[in-house]
Design a protein around this motif. Structure first.
Motif, mmCIF file in Angstrom:
data_model
loop_
_atom_site.group_PDB
_atom_site.id
_atom_site.type_symbol
_atom_site.label_atom_id
_atom_site.label_comp_id
_atom_site.label_asym_id
_atom_site.label_seq_id
_atom_site.Cartn_x
_atom_site.Cartn_y
_atom_site.Cartn_z
ATOM 1 N N PRO A 29 -18.649 -47.095 -30.553
ATOM 2 C CA PRO A 29 -18.944 -48.160 -31.514
ATOM 3 C C PRO A 29 -19.618 -49.372 -30.886
ATOM 4 O O PRO A 29 -20.382 -50.072 -31.548
ATOM 5 N N ASP A 30 -19.333 -49.664 -29.611
ATOM 6 C CA ASP A 30 -19.979 -50.807 -28.961
ATOM 7 C C ASP A 30 -19.994 -50.592 -27.451
ATOM 8 O O ASP A 30 -19.486 -49.588 -26.954
ATOM 9 N N ALA A 31 -20.560 -51.566 -26.743
ATOM 10 C CA ALA A 31 -20.791 -51.390 -25.303
ATOM 11 C C ALA A 31 -19.491 -51.212 -24.525
ATOM 12 O O ALA A 31 -19.393 -50.357 -23.644
ATOM 13 N N ALA A 32 -18.475 -52.026 -24.870
ATOM 14 C CA ALA A 32 -17.221 -51.928 -24.113
ATOM 15 C C ALA A 32 -16.578 -50.560 -24.290
ATOM 16 O O ALA A 32 -16.073 -49.963 -23.335
ATOM 17 N N MET A 33 -16.595 -50.060 -25.521
ATOM 18 C CA MET A 33 -16.021 -48.734 -25.751
ATOM 19 C C MET A 33 -16.888 -47.643 -25.123
ATOM 20 O O MET A 33 -16.376 -46.600 -24.720
#
Lengths: 94, 251
Positions: A29-33
């Motif tokens: 879903p996003d960069a951290a994930m």
């Protein structure tokens, strides 16, 4: 599918490697994930010391149709290879 | 034999073993390849921890038991895991809520055990605390993504959290075993973890736009003493079927 997570390209720097190398892609879903997922999918066997992730849509790729124009001219320029020139024995560190 | 220490080791070992088995049920069925891999990685980490705890317990018992007989030949009443970890997986949201509450506790508990006067226990904690640190980071990140995700993911996760919430109380409820281990400098008082745990959980829930569940007054417990819900028997039936029906089977 509207709810599909975006695609990320994953680059891992291995234990002895200096550069990050492309190892594959994944959804997140996003960069951290994406970093978390890359850790779980691509570093299970102790492959890496550093991870980069880049959204696949942010990569600009060369057009396959440009292949001839981009790469063919280099084929006839063998003198660009370092092995083309004979090196004197006095030159060290090569 | 110090039966309190033996029980204490079983509690940590069984928490890891039963939660590992639960997570392994997701293998091949995760909502995305990435989640599937992450859950099974976590399951394998927990299985590795369970082996260390149960081996140490078996070593202390010295009655011919080993990690395998403890895992595969005990009945439900002999298991010492908290009720939280034996709860069924339910939806992915339920699995995540259960994992988040457990990881947050486990990470604090293991950090206390790092300074245990029992060198063997401190050594296991030292290995496990790094793994659990990652589990907690992952489950916290997912709580935020799904809590603060779509309307539907938010509603599902809030409902899952509300449902699993009453089971957290047991993590902080001590008994005679805890008291003895704390007095010996081996363990810690479970209640002393509650403030730090709650502060962390509040912080993550706030970021996830989820509400802290209300205390209904229902605080199920008994797992640490061997009194389990019916869910554990079914889990054990599946986990133990092979060694029980083919005793001594080898690859």
């Amino acid at each position: 599918m509207k709810n599909e997570w975006p695609l990320w390209e994953v680059f891992i720097r291995s234990q002895h490697g200096l550069a990050h190398r492309h190892v594959g892609s994944l959804h997140a879903p996003d960069a951290a994930m994406a970093i978390n997922n890359a850790r779980d999918v691509y570093t299970r066997r102790n492959e890496g010391t550093s991870i980069w992730v880049v959204k696949a849509v942010d990569i600009t790729a060369s057009d396959p149709d440009d292949k001839q124009a981009l790469f063919d001219p280099a084929q006839s320029k063998v003198y660009r290879h370092p092995t083309f020139f004979p090196m004197p024995d006095e030159v060290k560190g090569l | 034999m110090n039966t309190a220490r033996h029980d204490y080791l079983l509690r940590f070992g069984d928490n890891a073993l039963i939660l590992s088995q639960r997570l392994a049920e997701w293998c091949g069925k995760g909502p995305a390849l990435e989640e599937d891999m992450a859950l099974t990685n976590t399951a394998l980490d927990l299985l590795g921890q369970a082996r260390l705890w149960l081996s140490l317990a078996a070593e202390q018992a010295g009655d011919g038991a080993d990690e395998d007989t403890l895992a595969y030949l005990r009945d439900d009443r002999a298991f010492r895991n908290v009720l939280l970890v034996e709860q069924p997986n339910g939806s992915y949201a339920s699995t995540l809520a259960r994992q988040f509450l457990f990881d947050a506790w486990s990470s604090l508990a293991l950090r206390r055990l790092l300074v245990s006067s029992d060198a063997a226990i401190a050594a296991i904690a030292e290995k496990a605390v790094k793994e659990v640190g990652y589990h907690l980071r992952r489950s916290s990140d997912l709580m935020v993504r799904l809590g603060d995700g779509t309307e539907r993911s938010h509603a599902l996760l809030q409902a899952a959290l509300d449902q699993v919430w009453p089971y957290h109380h047991e993590l902080f409820t001590g008994d005679a075993v805890d008291t003895e281990m704390t007095a010996a400098g081996i363990g810690f008082d479970p209640a002393s973890l509650r403030d730090d745990w709650l502060a962390y959980v509040r912080e993550v829930l706030a970021e996830a736009t989820l509400s802290l569940p209300k205390d209904s007054g229902w605080r199920p417990k008994g797992g640490k003493q061997g009194l389990h819900s019916e869910h554990l028997s079914k889990l054990l039936a599946e986990m133990q079927v092979l060694p029980r029906s083919h005793p001594g089977a080898r690859w």
